[in-house]
Design an enzyme around this catalytic site. Structure first.
Site, PDB file in Angstrom:
ATOM      1  N   LEU A  33      41.400   8.086 102.685  1.00 39.47           N
ATOM      2  CA  LEU A  33      40.409   8.719 101.824  1.00 39.47           C
ATOM      3  C   LEU A  33      40.641   8.172 100.424  1.00 39.47           C
ATOM      4  CD1 LEU A  33      38.194  10.934 102.086  1.00 39.47           C
ATOM      5  CD2 LEU A  33      39.911  12.580 101.279  1.00 39.47           C
ATOM      6  N   ASP A  34      39.565   7.795  99.740  1.00 41.48           N
ATOM      7  CA  ASP A  34      39.683   7.252  98.391  1.00 41.48           C
ATOM      8  C   ASP A  34      40.530   8.149  97.502  1.00 41.48           C
ATOM      9  OD1 ASP A  34      38.094   5.090  98.979  1.00 41.48           O
ATOM     10  OD2 ASP A  34      36.312   5.846  97.984  1.00 41.48           O
ATOM     11  N   ARG A  35      41.237   7.546  96.570  1.00 42.14           N
ATOM     12  CA  ARG A  35      42.052   8.307  95.618  1.00 42.14           C
ATOM     13  C   ARG A  35      41.219   9.321  94.858  1.00 42.14           C
ATOM     14  NH1 ARG A  35      43.781   8.141  90.211  1.00 42.14           N
ATOM     15  NH2 ARG A  35      42.249   6.529  89.722  1.00 42.14           N
ATOM     16  N   LEU A  36      39.990   8.960  94.515  1.00 40.44           N
ATOM     17  CA  LEU A  36      39.162   9.837  93.686  1.00 40.44           C
ATOM     18  C   LEU A  36      38.457  10.926  94.483  1.00 40.44           C
ATOM     19  CD1 LEU A  36      37.568   7.233  91.245  1.00 40.44           C
ATOM     20  CD2 LEU A  36      39.649   8.609  90.945  1.00 40.44           C
ATOM     21  N   THR A  37      38.468  10.826  95.813  1.00 39.75           N
ATOM     22  CA  THR A  37      37.795  11.796  96.670  1.00 39.75           C
ATOM     23  C   THR A  37      38.795  12.846  97.144  1.00 39.75           C
ATOM     24  OG1 THR A  37      36.291  10.071  97.445  1.00 39.75           O
ATOM     25  CG2 THR A  37      36.389  12.092  98.750  1.00 39.75           C
TER      26      THR A  37
END
Length: 321
Positions: free
Chosen positions: A148-152
């Site tokens: 999962l993306d760092r920002l999500t």
């Protein structure tokens, strides 16, 4: 039938939840490298790692498969395995907790906060979900089933045992996991929703933003649904049927609905890594699947909320963990 040689286990323990670096020395038919120091300094000469490698050779920080310290003057041995710990620069602490939603002997499901990488990558190493969970839960063999993306924020699955890792990863590779995301973005009353977006998305190494290729054969598919609207802001349910890098962010932006707080789409803004204001308003809300190890039917739902929907001033100051 030729059997592939099995990689020997690391003689070094993890440090701060991070596995040591493993390096296998390549063939050297021309005898280019008379000693180990010559090869390693040449290999890392182009980067900042050269100085660190020389320091490791001097201080005994590089070992072979038997745990013996290797020095710069040792003979070069093609095919030999070496291990060492990386020099880790200081990382700003991501000050938000990881919430464990489910744990059994095979599977771990957590609710990840914004700003925390799933796995060590680039400048985010100790401040990653994998490193923190290995240390906090004493699960040294934990591995991610997907990323999962760092920002999500939201749901991430991990395999507890190496023996089960392939089965859980195949769930995602074979698209046998139902995933739902929630996002906040501008509301456009003229845009007909729900709709399914299909396009070709390509990501170039070294370039932050992924891009759609006009007329390309589609490799990305997302379902976009509006579930609420207030004050010019829309609340959306996003269902990805494929898993391209930044897929949902790219598709929302292509509809003229960039996700609130996105530092890449439509424009790269490059905020400081320790700037926790205005987190990306994208949440991995639901994971649903049949466990390939136990046969149990699972449905997990994130307990997190997208703060800007009901408290935009708090979102502006970074209070959304």
């Amino acid at each position: 039938m030729t059997r592939r040689a099995q990689t020997p286990p690391s003689p070094l323990p993890q440090r701060s939840g991070i596995d040591p670096v493993r390096l296998r020395l390549p063939p050297d038919p021309d005898g280019t490298w008379p000693d180990l120091g010559g090869y390693l300094t040449a290999r890392y000469a182009a980067g900042a790692g050269a100085e660190a490698v020389l320091r490791l050779l001097t201080t005994g920080g590089i070992v072979d498969r038997d745990g013996r310290v290797r020095r710069a003057g040792d003979p070069y041995e093609p095919g030999a395995y070496l291990w060492f710990h990386r020099d880790l620069p200081h990382e700003p602490e991501v000050p938000f907790p990881i919430r464990v939603l489910y744990r059994d002997p095979h599977l771990l499901v957590v609710d990840k906060p914004h700003f925390l990488a799933t796995t060590p990558r680039g400048s985010h190493v100790t401040q990653s979900a994998l490193a923190r969970l290995r240390e906090e839960l004493d699960l040294p063999e934990l591995s991610p089933a997907h990323r999962l993306d760092r920002l999500t924020a939201g749901l991430v699955m991990f395999s507890v045992r190496p023996a089960d890792r392939g089965a859980y990863q195949l769930l995602f590779q074979n698209r046998r996991v139902h995933k739902e995301y929630e996002a906040l973005a501008p509301h456009d009353p003229a845009l007909e929703l729900p709709r399914t977006v299909r396009s070709r998305i390509e990501k170039t190494r070294g370039v932050i933003a992924a891009a759609e290729v006009p007329g390309g054969v589609p490799n990305a598919e997302s379902r976009i649904e509006l579930t609420g609207a207030a004050g010019g802001l829309g609340r959306y349910r996003l269902t990805p049927y494929t898993g391209r890098t930044h897929q949902l962010r790219v598709h929302m932006n292509s509809l003229g609905l960039p996700i609130l707080g996105d530092p890449v789409y439509p424009e790269v803004t490059d905020p400081a890594p320790d700037d926790y204001r205005r987190p990306l308003q994208l949440l991995a809300r639901v994971l649903e699947f049949t466990d390939p190890v136990t046969g149990e039917a699972h449905r997990f739902e994130s307990a997190r909320t997208l703060r800007a929907w009901h408290d935009r001033p708090s979102w502006e100051t970074g209070a959304d963990g």
